[in-house]
Design a protein around this motif. Structure first.
Motif, PDB file in Angstrom:
ATOM      1  N   VAL A 150       0.743  -0.787   0.231  1.00  0.00           N
ATOM      2  CA  VAL A 150      -0.361  -0.202   0.147  1.00  0.00           C
ATOM      3  C   VAL A 150       0.835   0.941   0.094  1.00  0.00           C
ATOM      4  O   VAL A 150       0.494   1.998  -0.331  1.00  0.00           O
ATOM      5  CB  VAL A 150      -0.592  -0.032   1.243  1.00  0.00           C
ATOM      6  N   ARG A 151       2.385   1.166  -0.057  1.00  0.00           N
ATOM      7  CA  ARG A 151       3.181   2.514  -0.008  1.00  0.00           C
ATOM      8  C   ARG A 151       3.382   2.511  -1.509  1.00  0.00           C
ATOM      9  O   ARG A 151       4.484   1.617  -1.746  1.00  0.00           O
ATOM     10  CB  ARG A 151       4.296   2.025   1.392  1.00  0.00           C
ATOM     11  N   PRO A 152       3.555   3.479  -2.338  1.00  0.00           N
ATOM     12  CA  PRO A 152       3.807   4.573  -3.361  1.00  0.00           C
ATOM     13  C   PRO A 152       5.254   3.686  -3.788  1.00  0.00           C
ATOM     14  O   PRO A 152       5.539   3.234  -3.888  1.00  0.00           O
ATOM     15  CB  PRO A 152       2.926   5.488  -3.531  1.00  0.00           C
ATOM     16  N   ALA A 153       6.124   3.997  -2.048  1.00  0.00           N
ATOM     17  CA  ALA A 153       7.296   4.229  -2.004  1.00  0.00           C
ATOM     18  C   ALA A 153       7.522   2.958  -2.704  1.00  0.00           C
ATOM     19  O   ALA A 153       9.101   2.932  -3.390  1.00  0.00           O
ATOM     20  CB  ALA A 153       8.207   4.801  -0.855  1.00  0.00           C
ATOM     21  N   PHE A 154       7.150   1.758  -1.945  1.00  0.00           N
ATOM     22  CA  PHE A 154       7.868   0.635  -1.927  1.00  0.00           C
ATOM     23  C   PHE A 154       7.689   0.097  -3.620  1.00  0.00           C
ATOM     24  O   PHE A 154       8.621  -0.695  -4.529  1.00  0.00           O
ATOM     25  CB  PHE A 154       6.760  -0.684  -1.630  1.00  0.00           C
ATOM     26  N   VAL A 155       6.630   0.058  -4.083  1.00  0.00           N
ATOM     27  CA  VAL A 155       6.480   0.034  -5.538  1.00  0.00           C
ATOM     28  C   VAL A 155       7.114   0.590  -6.567  1.00  0.00           C
ATOM     29  O   VAL A 155       7.737   1.168  -7.855  1.00  0.00           O
ATOM     30  CB  VAL A 155       4.950   0.676  -6.090  1.00  0.00           C
ATOM     31  N   SER A 156       7.223   2.169  -5.718  1.00  0.00           N
ATOM     32  CA  SER A 156       8.239   2.997  -6.673  1.00  0.00           C
ATOM     33  C   SER A 156       9.778   2.484  -6.732  1.00  0.00           C
ATOM     34  O   SER A 156      11.273   2.300  -8.238  1.00  0.00           O
ATOM     35  CB  SER A 156       8.471   4.041  -6.727  1.00  0.00           C
ATOM     36  N   ARG A 157       9.819   2.255  -5.937  1.00  0.00           N
ATOM     37  CA  ARG A 157      11.526   1.623  -5.631  1.00  0.00           C
ATOM     38  C   ARG A 157      11.365  -0.175  -5.844  1.00  0.00           C
ATOM     39  O   ARG A 157      12.996  -0.117  -6.817  1.00  0.00           O
ATOM     40  CB  ARG A 157      11.987   1.352  -4.503  1.00  0.00           C
ATOM     41  N   GLY A 189      -3.620  -3.442  -7.293  1.00  0.00           N
ATOM     42  CA  GLY A 189      -4.115  -2.713  -8.257  1.00  0.00           C
ATOM     43  C   GLY A 189      -2.584  -2.671  -9.403  1.00  0.00           C
ATOM     44  O   GLY A 189      -2.156  -2.652 -10.527  1.00  0.00           O
ATOM     45  N   ARG A 190      -2.195  -0.947  -8.414  1.00  0.00           N
ATOM     46  CA  ARG A 190      -0.853  -0.134  -8.841  1.00  0.00           C
ATOM     47  C   ARG A 190       0.576  -2.046  -9.152  1.00  0.00           C
ATOM     48  O   ARG A 190       1.096  -1.387  -9.778  1.00  0.00           O
ATOM     49  CB  ARG A 190      -0.629   0.619  -8.137  1.00  0.00           C
TER      50      ARG A 190
END
Length: 204
Positions: A150-157, A189-190
């Motif tokens: 749920v953390r956008p930073a996780f998906v980005s990294r 989904g992201r």
């Protein structure tokens, strides 16, 4: 009233004459942490598990030191079909404490969730898995926590790591606990959209 599947968590522990009040409360709180991460409504522990008596301050120091010092390691276990064919290797987080105890992901994730460090542990596991894939070409599956997804930073990294891994990214699988379906289908989904261009598989 609530629309959640569980309105509160119940952590319980046995009491033995002579137990310090702080130890009893720490054990009960450890079970509440476990409920928070497993979505089970209640858990019980006994007084003979020293990990469940650790103060939260000690857990914080242990996890912070392990994350910042790169001391999280992984064990790999074969996952096979009924015919005995290896599907992939399952990566399990491990940490050896200063006093020699060997902790598993099940020990680490509940307190790490409290401190907001699951993302760091999960990214460390992905890095270790991608390095193993680079060296051996063997597919590896990594479990990631819903609290990381749920953390956008996780998906980005994660996206940066997959880009750097090139073809190795297609040999990686991520497995997320089904609790993510209750927590945030949008975040799931992201994540799926991020993984798809690299051929990285996603399981629940």
């Amino acid at each position: 009233l609530t629309d959640r599947s569980c309105a509160a968590w119940l952590g319980a522990t046995t009491y033995v004459a002579g137990d310090a009040p702080g130890e009893v409360l720490a054990r009960a709180d450890a079970m509440v942490q476990n409920c928070e991460t497993t979505q089970r409504p209640w858990r019980l522990t006994t007084s003979d598990n020293p990990l469940h008596s650790m103060p939260m301050s000690d857990w914080r120091s242990l996890i912070d030191g392990a994350v910042e010092g790169g001391r999280i390691t992984m064990d790999l276990y074969e996952v096979r079909t009924h015919q005995g064919k290896t599907l992939h290797l399952e990566a399990m987080a491990r940490l050896r404490t200063p006093d020699g105890r060997r902790l598993t992901g099940a020990d680490l994730i509940p307190p790490a969730t409290r401190f907001g460090r699951t993302m760091d542990i999960d990214l460390r596991m992905v890095a270790l898995a991608l390095e193993h894939i680079r060296r051996t070409g063997t597919p590896v599956a990594v479990n990631v926590s819903p609290s990381s997804v749920v953390r956008p930073a996780f998906v980005s990294r994660l996206q940066d790591m997959l880009e750097a891994a090139a073809d190795g990214a297609a040999q990686l699988s991520l497995e997320v606990d089904e609790g993510i379906l209750r927590e945030s289908r949008e975040a799931l989904g992201r994540l799926a959209g991020t993984l798809d261009p690299f051929g990285t598989r996603l399981g629940i």
